[in-house]
Design an enzyme around this catalytic site. Structure first.
Site, PDB file in Angstrom:
ATOM      1  N   THR A  53      -7.104   2.858  10.151  1.00  0.00           N
ATOM      2  CA  THR A  53      -7.413   3.579  11.389  1.00  0.00           C
ATOM      3  C   THR A  53      -8.297   2.756  12.329  1.00  0.00           C
ATOM      4  OG1 THR A  53      -7.195   5.698  10.263  1.00  0.00           O
ATOM      5  CG2 THR A  53      -8.500   5.684  12.286  1.00  0.00           C
ATOM      6  N   ASP A 102       0.851  -1.190   0.000  1.00  0.00           N
ATOM      7  CA  ASP A 102       0.000   0.000   0.000  1.00  0.00           C
ATOM      8  C   ASP A 102       0.891   1.247   0.000  1.00  0.00           C
ATOM      9  OD1 ASP A 102      -2.389   1.427   0.203  1.00  0.00           O
ATOM     10  OD2 ASP A 102      -2.408   1.359   2.402  1.00  0.00           O
ATOM     11  N   GLY A 119      -8.912   5.429   2.826  1.00  0.00           N
ATOM     12  CA  GLY A 119      -9.538   6.212   3.892  1.00  0.00           C
ATOM     13  C   GLY A 119     -10.937   5.725   4.201  1.00  0.00           C
ATOM     14  N   GLY A 156      -7.094   8.592   8.289  1.00  0.00           N
ATOM     15  CA  GLY A 156      -7.083   8.996   9.689  1.00  0.00           C
ATOM     16  C   GLY A 156      -8.463   8.997  10.322  1.00  0.00           C
TER      17      GLY A 156
HETATM   18  P1  13P Z   1      -8.110   4.821   7.086  1.00  0.00           P
HETATM   19  O1  13P Z   1      -7.243   5.846   7.737  1.00  0.00           O
HETATM   20  O2  13P Z   1      -9.498   5.314   6.853  1.00  0.00           O
HETATM   21  O3  13P Z   1      -8.114   3.519   7.777  1.00  0.00           O
HETATM   22  O4  13P Z   1      -7.516   4.574   5.612  1.00  0.00           O
HETATM   23  C1  13P Z   1      -6.447   3.690   5.430  1.00  0.00           C
HETATM   24  C2  13P Z   1      -5.919   3.723   4.060  1.00  0.00           C
HETATM   25  O5  13P Z   1      -6.530   4.210   3.136  1.00  0.00           O
HETATM   26  C3  13P Z   1      -4.598   3.120   3.857  1.00  0.00           C
HETATM   27  O6  13P Z   1      -4.183   3.217   2.543  1.00  0.00           O
END
Ligand code: 13P
Length: 319
Positions: free
Chosen positions: A257, A81, A211, A179
């Site tokens: 997150t 990622d 996200g 986040g």
């Molecule tokens: P979150 O912060 O919403 O968990 O998103 C994680 C993400 O998109 C990692 O690539």
């Protein structure tokens, strides 16, 4: 069983979404594989460069291989990622990953195309799929340190980008951010924009949402009740939106997150209630159980729960 990311995305397209969970320690890796089995859901195991710096790329690989041996019935793909060019090349050469994300979305359009194209050539030659990103998902991204402001993906640019880069999936910006603090005021994804993007891309082309943590308000309340300091207004993606997003081509979402919140809550509550304890296995075991429960819940919301056998059979049949 470890399988190709692209094969998973193709089976999922239009019917359900597969959760990609970022991992950085043994407890998370075990919970993701156990969660896959408990939910009967395929999963994508993701590592970000921060995790590779923390645990070591080889250690992460060894843990995932060991979990795969322990739980051979689980179905998982291994994904890098938010790689920069160097991380992507390292992951391609490692022979371990099934896909990489080249995150050049902070660069001007033409530079994003050239860098993505370079990674696509190397990845495809080695049999890996490439996720690219266009538009800006707000918040802090793992491959570049600057905090960014949202810029929705332009549908026409998306069509040109996919055609010119030959990437295999595209992360789009439709209102999410990384986040715990994603939304202010009325919480919403720009599903209208998602539909426009899908309409301009080749039939069946998988889209990705970064996200996508939900930042459950009860989780935030429990953390703060146990002495944590999170903004009580922290909000994430409404899980009801997942079922609206998969008919529009989203086949993968990223969750990081929400796992951190489970870790934070479990440890705060454990040490509040058991101040005499200094054995890390106690909160560690609770964390694994709670993270596994999160994976079961998310898999149900993503529509991929109960799809394990079907996915395995379709992937076998295609090979
Ligand atoms: P979150 O912060 O919403 O968990 O998103 C994680 C993400 O998109 C990692 O690539």
């Amino acid at each position: 069983m470890l399988v190709s990311t692209l094969a998973l995305l193709k089976v999922a397209y239009g019917r359900f979404i597969i959760g990609a969970y970022n991992v950085q320690n043994m407890e998370q890796v075990l919970a993701v594989f156990r969660g896959s089995l408990a939910a009967r859901a395929p999963v994508i195991v993701a590592t970000v460069p921060f995790a590779r710096d923390y645990a070591g790329a080889r250690m992460l690989q060894a843990m995932v291989r060991a979990a795969d041996e322990m739980y051979p019935e689980a179905v998982a793909a291994m994904h890098l990622d938010h790689g920069d060019e160097a991380h992507c090349l390292d992951a391609i050469q490692s022979g371990f990953y099934h896909s990489v994300m080249i995150d050049a979305s902070h660069l001007p359009f033409e530079e994003n195309i050239s860098m993505t194209r370079r990674i696509v050539e190397r990845a495809h030659a080695a049999g890996l799929a490439v996720e690219a990103e266009l538009g800006v998902v707000a918040g802090q991204e793992a491959s570049h340190s600057a905090s960014t402001r949202l810029a929705l993906t332009d549908p026409d640019q998306a069509a040109e980008f996919v055609a010119r880069t030959d990437c295999d999936s595209l992360a789009v910006a439709i209102g999410t951010s990384h986040g715990a603090y994603k939304f202010q005021g009325e919480q919403r994804l720009h599903l209208d924009r998602l539909a426009e993007i899908q309409a301009r891309l080749p039939q069946g082309f998988p889209l990705v949402l970064h996200g996508a943590s939900s930042v459950p308000s009860d989780e935030v309340a429990r953390i703060n009740a146990a002495g944590g300091k999170l903004n009580p207004n922290a909000r994430g993606v409404d899980p009801a939106d997942f079922a609206r997003a998969w008919p529009l081509g989203v086949a993968k979402i990223n969750i990081h997150t929400d796992a951190h919140l489970v870790w934070y809550r479990v440890h705060r509550e454990h040490f509040r209630d058991h101040p005499e304890n200094f054995d890390f296995r106690h909160p560690g075991s609770i964390f694994m159980e709670e993270f596994e429960k999160l994976i079961i819940t998310r898999s149900e919301q993503l529509g991929c729960a109960g799809k394990l056998d079907e996915v395995r059979e379709k992937i076998y049949a295609a090979n």
